[in-house]
Motif scaffolding. Structure first.
Motif, PDB file in Angstrom:
ATOM      1  N   VAL A  15      35.002  39.039  39.864  1.00 50.86           N
ATOM      2  CA  VAL A  15      36.223  39.697  40.338  1.00 50.86           C
ATOM      3  C   VAL A  15      36.613  40.747  39.308  1.00 50.86           C
ATOM      4  O   VAL A  15      36.763  40.431  38.115  1.00 50.86           O
ATOM      5  CB  VAL A  15      37.370  38.684  40.515  1.00 50.86           C
ATOM      6  N   VAL A  16      36.780  41.975  39.748  1.00 49.34           N
ATOM      7  CA  VAL A  16      37.200  43.052  38.862  1.00 49.34           C
ATOM      8  C   VAL A  16      38.627  43.449  39.257  1.00 49.34           C
ATOM      9  O   VAL A  16      38.857  43.954  40.355  1.00 49.34           O
ATOM     10  CB  VAL A  16      36.262  44.271  38.941  1.00 49.34           C
ATOM     11  N   PRO A  82      35.114  32.360  41.127  1.00 54.03           N
ATOM     12  CA  PRO A  82      34.381  33.397  40.384  1.00 54.03           C
ATOM     13  C   PRO A  82      33.844  32.888  39.049  1.00 54.03           C
ATOM     14  O   PRO A  82      34.491  32.103  38.363  1.00 54.03           O
ATOM     15  CB  PRO A  82      35.420  34.497  40.181  1.00 54.03           C
ATOM     16  N   ASP A  83      32.663  33.357  38.718  1.00 55.66           N
ATOM     17  CA  ASP A  83      32.067  33.050  37.418  1.00 55.66           C
ATOM     18  C   ASP A  83      32.485  34.069  36.374  1.00 55.66           C
ATOM     19  O   ASP A  83      32.415  33.792  35.175  1.00 55.66           O
ATOM     20  CB  ASP A  83      30.538  33.057  37.538  1.00 55.66           C
ATOM     21  N   VAL A  84      32.888  35.248  36.835  1.00 54.65           N
ATOM     22  CA  VAL A  84      33.254  36.354  35.954  1.00 54.65           C
ATOM     23  C   VAL A  84      34.553  36.974  36.449  1.00 54.65           C
ATOM     24  O   VAL A  84      34.697  37.241  37.644  1.00 54.65           O
ATOM     25  CB  VAL A  84      32.154  37.444  35.930  1.00 54.65           C
ATOM     26  N   VAL A  85      35.489  37.203  35.533  1.00 53.67           N
ATOM     27  CA  VAL A  85      36.717  37.925  35.851  1.00 53.67           C
ATOM     28  C   VAL A  85      36.883  39.037  34.823  1.00 53.67           C
ATOM     29  O   VAL A  85      36.819  38.779  33.612  1.00 53.67           O
ATOM     30  CB  VAL A  85      37.958  37.007  35.842  1.00 53.67           C
ATOM     31  N   VAL A  86      37.061  40.250  35.307  1.00 49.82           N
ATOM     32  CA  VAL A  86      37.227  41.411  34.440  1.00 49.82           C
ATOM     33  C   VAL A  86      38.576  42.044  34.740  1.00 49.82           C
ATOM     34  O   VAL A  86      38.888  42.338  35.899  1.00 49.82           O
ATOM     35  CB  VAL A  86      36.101  42.446  34.663  1.00 49.82           C
ATOM     36  N   LEU A  87      39.374  42.269  33.711  1.00 44.09           N
ATOM     37  CA  LEU A  87      40.692  42.888  33.871  1.00 44.09           C
ATOM     38  C   LEU A  87      40.718  44.216  33.125  1.00 44.09           C
ATOM     39  O   LEU A  87      40.618  44.254  31.899  1.00 44.09           O
ATOM     40  CB  LEU A  87      41.786  41.962  33.329  1.00 44.09           C
ATOM     41  N   THR A  88      40.858  45.306  33.886  1.00 49.29           N
ATOM     42  CA  THR A  88      40.861  46.638  33.277  1.00 49.29           C
ATOM     43  C   THR A  88      42.183  47.368  33.433  1.00 49.29           C
ATOM     44  O   THR A  88      42.416  48.372  32.762  1.00 49.29           O
ATOM     45  CB  THR A  88      39.758  47.528  33.892  1.00 49.29           C
ATOM     46  N   VAL A 128      38.151  26.493  33.801  1.00 50.46           N
ATOM     47  CA  VAL A 128      38.180  25.308  32.934  1.00 50.46           C
ATOM     48  C   VAL A 128      37.846  24.060  33.747  1.00 50.46           C
ATOM     49  O   VAL A 128      37.083  23.184  33.305  1.00 50.46           O
ATOM     50  CB  VAL A 128      39.557  25.175  32.252  1.00 50.46           C
ATOM     51  N   GLU A 129      38.402  23.976  34.942  1.00 52.72           N
ATOM     52  CA  GLU A 129      38.135  22.821  35.802  1.00 52.72           C
ATOM     53  C   GLU A 129      36.660  22.741  36.184  1.00 52.72           C
ATOM     54  O   GLU A 129      36.074  21.659  36.223  1.00 52.72           O
ATOM     55  CB  GLU A 129      39.000  22.900  37.054  1.00 52.72           C
ATOM     56  N   ARG A 130      36.048  23.909  36.452  1.00 54.00           N
ATOM     57  CA  ARG A 130      34.637  23.939  36.846  1.00 54.00           C
ATOM     58  C   ARG A 130      33.691  23.843  35.667  1.00 54.00           C
ATOM     59  O   ARG A 130      32.502  23.594  35.828  1.00 54.00           O
ATOM     60  CB  ARG A 130      34.348  25.227  37.631  1.00 54.00           C
ATOM     61  N   GLY A 131      34.198  24.128  34.475  1.00 52.86           N
ATOM     62  CA  GLY A 131      33.383  24.023  33.275  1.00 52.86           C
ATOM     63  C   GLY A 131      32.470  25.196  33.013  1.00 52.86           C
ATOM     64  O   GLY A 131      31.448  25.062  32.336  1.00 52.86           O
ATOM     65  N   ARG A 132      32.850  26.360  33.521  1.00 51.04           N
ATOM     66  CA  ARG A 132      32.020  27.551  33.278  1.00 51.04           C
ATOM     67  C   ARG A 132      32.843  28.795  33.572  1.00 51.04           C
ATOM     68  O   ARG A 132      33.865  28.741  34.256  1.00 51.04           O
ATOM     69  CB  ARG A 132      30.780  27.548  34.172  1.00 51.04           C
ATOM     70  N   GLY A 133      32.383  29.931  33.044  1.00 51.77           N
ATOM     71  CA  GLY A 133      33.015  31.200  33.365  1.00 51.77           C
ATOM     72  C   GLY A 133      33.122  32.130  32.175  1.00 51.77           C
ATOM     73  O   GLY A 133      33.029  31.710  31.012  1.00 51.77           O
ATOM     74  N   SER A 134      33.306  33.406  32.494  1.00 53.88           N
ATOM     75  CA  SER A 134      33.477  34.434  31.470  1.00 53.88           C
ATOM     76  C   SER A 134      34.609  35.351  31.908  1.00 53.88           C
ATOM     77  O   SER A 134      34.605  35.881  33.020  1.00 53.88           O
ATOM     78  CB  SER A 134      32.194  35.255  31.295  1.00 53.88           C
ATOM     79  N   ILE A 135      35.590  35.527  31.031  1.00 49.50           N
ATOM     80  CA  ILE A 135      36.704  36.437  31.288  1.00 49.50           C
ATOM     81  C   ILE A 135      36.605  37.592  30.297  1.00 49.50           C
ATOM     82  O   ILE A 135      36.453  37.365  29.087  1.00 49.50           O
ATOM     83  CB  ILE A 135      38.061  35.734  31.129  1.00 49.50           C
ATOM     84  N   VAL A 136      36.696  38.810  30.815  1.00 51.78           N
ATOM     85  CA  VAL A 136      36.630  40.006  29.978  1.00 51.78           C
ATOM     86  C   VAL A 136      37.890  40.823  30.217  1.00 51.78           C
ATOM     87  O   VAL A 136      38.173  41.227  31.347  1.00 51.78           O
ATOM     88  CB  VAL A 136      35.391  40.865  30.308  1.00 51.78           C
ATOM     89  N   VAL A 137      38.652  41.057  29.164  1.00 52.06           N
ATOM     90  CA  VAL A 137      39.898  41.812  29.254  1.00 52.06           C
ATOM     91  C   VAL A 137      39.766  43.077  28.406  1.00 52.06           C
ATOM     92  O   VAL A 137      39.166  43.042  27.323  1.00 52.06           O
ATOM     93  CB  VAL A 137      41.092  40.968  28.758  1.00 52.06           C
ATOM     94  N   PHE A 138      40.352  44.162  28.888  1.00 55.17           N
ATOM     95  CA  PHE A 138      40.255  45.407  28.137  1.00 55.17           C
ATOM     96  C   PHE A 138      41.431  45.575  27.193  1.00 55.17           C
ATOM     97  O   PHE A 138      42.588  45.593  27.603  1.00 55.17           O
ATOM     98  CB  PHE A 138      40.136  46.603  29.089  1.00 55.17           C
TER      99      PHE A 138
END
Length: 257
Positions: A15-16, A82-88, A128-138
């Motif tokens: 999710v971007v 989502p496995d990836v969340v990007v906030l720009t 956290v509940e699923r035990g995986r993921g990557s969050i990227v914030v600008f």
């Protein structure tokens, strides 16, 4: 480890947030190119739909106002797992402190820092509940070095760094990584006022080691890296993508050097 697939994101959802233009649009395109199923979220649904079109058949658009906490919470549920969340997404009001109003200050903090807080909590909870993921914030180089007229913006970008570090510490035991990207000057809609002034534009270009501005697409690689298994042991970090700005800021070239 299969190094040939180190940056691939096949089968992962991304999710971007702020994906309608600029860095967000290029990040969405890059993630999709690496195999992710991308959702482009933006307050401007038409812009998000255009990004989704550019990103490919598997991408979709979603309307989201990041200033609406309840809407962010709904999005974290409606957009699956989502496995990836990007906030720009970000905003800026360029004024000296003595000219700033409290309303302007609050406007910058609400989007830049408040939305980051909401995203880390709402999307982070599921990861956290699923035990995986990557969050990227600008974040920005303004989290490190400032100039007149950048008070609120710089404060929020420095605050983002501490928020992602805290989230990294708290979410890490569950297998969730949280990082920030800190760009230098980038050709985006947010920097249009600077680009309109040739002297200002040139001055910023000359501050970096590479002597130029970045294209928005040059930030996409950092996003893919932090989202992928290539960064599987990277969390709580701030990745500078600034053309060497912070390495040489304030430099003086002596005669004959």
């Amino acid at each position: 480890m299969d190094y040939a697939k180190l940056f691939r994101l096949d089968g992962r959802g991304a999710v971007v947030l702020g994906g309608g233009s600029g860095i967000g649009r290029e990040a969405a395109r890059a993630l999709a190119a690496q195999g992710a199923d991308v959702t482009c979220a933006d307050r401007d649904l038409g812009a998000a739909e255009e990004t989704a079109r550019l990103a490919g058949d598997s991408a979709k658009a979603y309307r989201l106002d990041l200033l609406d906490t309840a809407a962010v919470e709904r999005a974290a549920t409606e957009l699956g797992e989502p496995d990836v969340v990007v906030l720009t997404a970000a905003t800026n009001v360029r004024k000296r402190l003595l000219d700033y109003s409290r309303e302007e200050f609050d406007r910058v903090l609400s989007l830049n820092l408040g939305a980051t807080f909401d995203v880390l909590r709402s999307f982070g909870a599921g990861m956290v509940e699923r035990g995986r993921g990557s969050i990227v914030v600008f974040s920005s180089i303004r989290s490190i070095t400032v100039e007149p007229g950048q008070s609120a913006y710089a404060a929020t970008k420095a605050g983002i760094v501490q928020l992602i570090r805290t989230a990294a510490a708290e979410y890490g035991p569950s297998g969730v990584r949280v990082n920030a990207v800190a760009p230098g000057v980038v050709e985006t809609p947010l920097t249009e006022p600077i680009k309109a002034d040739p002297e200002w534009y040139r001055a910023y270009a000359e501050k970096s080691a590479l002597g130029r501005w970045a294209d928005a697409g040059e930030l996409a690689g950092a996003v893919v890296y932090l989202a992928s298994d290539a960064a599987s042991f990277v969390t709580g970090s701030v990745l500078l993508v600034d053309g060497g700005w912070t390495a040489v800021d304030g430099r003086y070239v002596p005669p004959g050097a």
